[in-house]
Design an enzyme around this catalytic site. Structure first.
Site, short mmCIF file in Angstrom:
data_model
loop_
_atom_site.label_atom_id
_atom_site.label_comp_id
_atom_site.label_asym_id
_atom_site.label_seq_id
_atom_site.Cartn_x
_atom_site.Cartn_y
_atom_site.Cartn_z
N HIS A 70 7.02 -4.17 -5.73
CA HIS A 70 5.67 -4.17 -5.15
C HIS A 70 5.47 -2.87 -4.39
O HIS A 70 4.47 -2.20 -4.55
CB HIS A 70 5.47 -5.38 -4.23
CG HIS A 70 4.05 -5.53 -3.76
ND1 HIS A 70 3.60 -6.66 -3.10
CD2 HIS A 70 2.97 -4.71 -3.84
CE1 HIS A 70 2.33 -6.52 -2.80
NE2 HIS A 70 1.92 -5.35 -3.23
N GLU A 122 -0.07 2.44 -3.84
CA GLU A 122 1.20 2.48 -3.10
C GLU A 122 1.49 3.88 -2.58
O GLU A 122 1.99 4.04 -1.47
CB GLU A 122 2.34 1.97 -3.98
CG GLU A 122 2.25 0.49 -4.31
CD GLU A 122 2.27 -0.40 -3.08
OE1 GLU A 122 3.10 -0.17 -2.19
OE2 GLU A 122 1.44 -1.33 -3.01
N HIS A 125 1.38 4.00 1.36
CA HIS A 125 2.75 3.93 1.87
C HIS A 125 3.58 5.19 1.58
O HIS A 125 4.36 5.63 2.42
CB HIS A 125 3.47 2.72 1.28
CG HIS A 125 2.76 1.42 1.51
ND1 HIS A 125 2.66 0.84 2.75
CD2 HIS A 125 2.11 0.59 0.65
CE1 HIS A 125 1.99 -0.30 2.65
NE2 HIS A 125 1.63 -0.47 1.39
#
Length: 310
Positions: A87, A140, A144
């Site tokens: 994930h 992502e 992040h």
């Protein structure tokens, strides 16, 4: 070596996204080793998070959740998706969520990861069929990856996504659970203690175990398992990340957890048989005995499992 040329060499070698060496106050003729040591010390002081949460998801559960939240939606469940998938790698300050979106000037460029895309589709694929192939990777990286990039080891898209690929084949949740007789099944249930202990025994640290509640079946189903790493990329306990404060970190109930094997997807039903879990675990054992790189491990999986997924 002259300090100026030394620092230029350091920037070229490590492509640091932040000028960590601006704080270095070295002499004119310090060695490369001395400059690197000082720069790494200054880089560590600039890291704004405590742990990197490596989150793996069970694709069947992710599909169930997606279909439940978006009526009429469908999922990408590819035949070569034989394991848990990534994930994300989430830099996190203990007790909070984030930091997120640390550098809005860094955009996502698919060309930087094009050579590893076949592996990303298998191990870090976008489950939501309505979204573009690259949508999860873009999200992502922007949310992040730009924060993880405070580490020189993760300061490019290629490094960030390769680290996820390295860890998903090394810290293989499907294999660990299978070795403890916890396999996908729509009938069997498990306690969070047994799931937690299986992962802890395998990797030596406290993981976090997450579940979702399936309104249709009225079951708590296993969703995500998280492992935590410190800024040196060493495994550490996940104690202190956002959770429910129990000894078994995460949000799962103490018992009655289903690890689903089946999901309806359009006019088809996707089923993950126990024999595939056993074969996958055998491949993981073989990869561990003969491989040092993540690419080698991934290729061993392909070789051993091809006959199962044709």
């Amino acid at each position: 070596m002259e300090r100026k040329s030394t620092l230029e060499w350091y920037y070229k070698e490590y492509e640091a996204p932040i000028k960590v060496c601006q704080m270095c106050d070295m002499g004119e003729y310090e060695t490369v080793e001395h400059v690197m040591l000082e720069c790494k010390k200054n880089a560590a002081e600039k890291i704004t998070w405590d742990v990197l949460i490596f989150t793996q998801q069970w694709p069947i559960t992710s599909c169930i959740s997606h279909k439940e939240h978006q009526h009429g939606s469908s999922c990408n469940l590819f035949p070569n998706m034989t394991s848990w998938t990534v994930h994300g790698l989430w830099p996190t300050t203990l007790g909070t969520i984030g930091p997120n979106f640390c550098n809005k000037t860094w955009h996502f460029h698919e060309k930087e990861i094009i050579d590893i895309e076949p592996y990303l589709i298998k191990y870090w694929g976008n489950i939501y069929a309505e979204d573009s192939r690259t949508s999860l990777w873009k999200h992502e990286w922007l949310k992040h990856g730009t924060c993880a990039a405070q580490l020189p080891q993760l300061n490019t898209q290629k490094k960030y996504f390769e680290k996820g690929l390295e860890w998903v084949v090394r810290y293989d949740i499907l294999a660990v659970l299978t070795k403890n007789n916890i396999m996908p099944s729509d009938l069997e249930t498990h306690s969070v203690k047994n799931i937690f202990q299986a992962v802890k025994d395998a990797f030596g640290v406290n993981p976090a175990i997450d579940c979702i509640y399936d309104k249709n079946t009225r079951q708590n189903i296993l969703s995500q398992i998280k492992l935590c790493f410190d800024p040196s990329l060493k495994l550490v306990d996940c104690d202190g990340i956002i959770g429910f404060g129990t000894h078994q970190l995460g949000n799962c109930p103490s018992k009655g957890i289903t690890y689903p094997a089946t999901v309806s997807n359009g006019d088809k039903t996707y089923n993950y048989p126990k024999k595939l879990a056993v074969a996958h675990t055998r491949a993981w054992d073989e990869a561990n005995s003969r491989c040092n790189s993540w690419i080698c491990r991934a290729l061993v999986y392909v070789y051993v499992l091809t006959w199962m997924t044709l």
